[in-house]
Design a protein around this motif. Structure first.
Motif, mmCIF file in Angstrom:
data_model
loop_
_atom_site.group_PDB
_atom_site.id
_atom_site.type_symbol
_atom_site.label_atom_id
_atom_site.label_comp_id
_atom_site.label_asym_id
_atom_site.label_seq_id
_atom_site.Cartn_x
_atom_site.Cartn_y
_atom_site.Cartn_z
ATOM 1 N N TRP A 162 40.985 105.336 16.259
ATOM 2 C CA TRP A 162 39.898 104.403 16.563
ATOM 3 C C TRP A 162 38.534 105.052 16.366
ATOM 4 O O TRP A 162 37.609 104.402 15.868
ATOM 5 C CB TRP A 162 40.048 103.872 17.985
ATOM 6 N N THR A 163 38.393 106.319 16.717
ATOM 7 C CA THR A 163 37.121 107.018 16.531
ATOM 8 C C THR A 163 36.725 107.026 15.058
ATOM 9 O O THR A 163 35.563 106.787 14.716
ATOM 10 C CB THR A 163 37.210 108.456 17.074
ATOM 11 N N PHE A 164 37.693 107.267 14.185
ATOM 12 C CA PHE A 164 37.419 107.274 12.751
ATOM 13 C C PHE A 164 37.139 105.859 12.243
ATOM 14 O O PHE A 164 36.151 105.617 11.554
ATOM 15 C CB PHE A 164 38.595 107.878 11.982
ATOM 16 N N THR A 165 38.010 104.916 12.601
ATOM 17 C CA THR A 165 37.965 103.575 12.009
ATOM 18 C C THR A 165 36.743 102.783 12.432
ATOM 19 O O THR A 165 36.142 102.084 11.607
ATOM 20 C CB THR A 165 39.246 102.803 12.362
ATOM 21 N N LYS A 166 36.350 102.872 13.685
ATOM 22 C CA LYS A 166 35.259 102.019 14.160
ATOM 23 C C LYS A 166 33.929 102.309 13.476
ATOM 24 O O LYS A 166 33.061 101.441 13.426
ATOM 25 C CB LYS A 166 35.133 102.096 15.681
ATOM 26 N N LYS A 167 33.773 103.487 12.905
ATOM 27 C CA LYS A 167 32.530 103.817 12.180
ATOM 28 C C LYS A 167 32.428 103.043 10.870
ATOM 29 O O LYS A 167 31.351 102.974 10.281
ATOM 30 C CB LYS A 167 32.477 105.317 11.886
ATOM 31 N N LEU A 168 33.531 102.481 10.412
ATOM 32 C CA LEU A 168 33.579 101.843 9.097
ATOM 33 C C LEU A 168 33.368 100.325 9.148
ATOM 34 O O LEU A 168 33.205 99.689 8.119
ATOM 35 C CB LEU A 168 34.936 102.131 8.433
ATOM 36 N N PHE A 169 33.360 99.751 10.351
ATOM 37 C CA PHE A 169 33.302 98.290 10.509
ATOM 38 C C PHE A 169 31.967 97.694 10.095
ATOM 39 O O PHE A 169 30.927 98.313 10.254
ATOM 40 C CB PHE A 169 33.536 97.904 11.971
ATOM 41 N N ASN A 170 32.038 96.437 9.632
ATOM 42 C CA ASN A 170 30.817 95.661 9.412
ATOM 43 C C ASN A 170 30.765 94.465 10.369
ATOM 44 O O ASN A 170 29.848 93.660 10.313
ATOM 45 C CB ASN A 170 30.693 95.194 7.961
ATOM 46 N N ASP A 171 31.783 94.361 11.240
ATOM 47 C CA ASP A 171 31.829 93.297 12.233
ATOM 48 C C ASP A 171 32.735 93.752 13.371
ATOM 49 O O ASP A 171 33.557 94.651 13.193
ATOM 50 C CB ASP A 171 32.374 92.011 11.608
#
Length: 98
Positions: free
Chosen positions: A75-84
């Motif tokens: 989650w730490t890695f993935t959430k930086k990539l979101f646009n929404d």
């Protein structure tokens, strides 16, 4: 058994990083205690939107995963990539025809 569905929306330039990371961690998630299935889908009309479907034996199994070091890393890695903001649903599977 129940199913966890998560909708993830990414900036287009972040999709390769997400897919590369998912490839690296998918077996770890799938091998989490209580996980029976892990699937990743990409929206046909908007390639920036993905869905994960994960099948869990019990809700506690999912909670144990969500409180694990593995989830924190993912989650730490993935959430930086979101646009929404991500969306998630926990649903009971009622019928499945194969």
């Amino acid at each position: 058994m129940f199913v966890r569905i998560v909708k993830l929306s990414f900036h287009e330039e972040n999709i390769p990083a997400f897919l590369e990371n998912f490839e690296e961690i998918k077996e770890k998630i799938r091998n989490s205690p209580g996980n029976q299935l892990l699937e990743l889908y990409q929206d046909k009309n908007n390639p920036c939107i993905f869905f994960t479907y994960s099948y869990w034996e019990t809700e506690q199994d999912l909670e144990n995963y969500r409180n694990s070091a593995l989830f924190d890393e993912v989650w730490t890695f993935t959430k930086k990539l979101f646009n929404d903001k991500p969306e998630a649903w926990s649903v009971d599977k009622l019928v499945s025809l194969a």
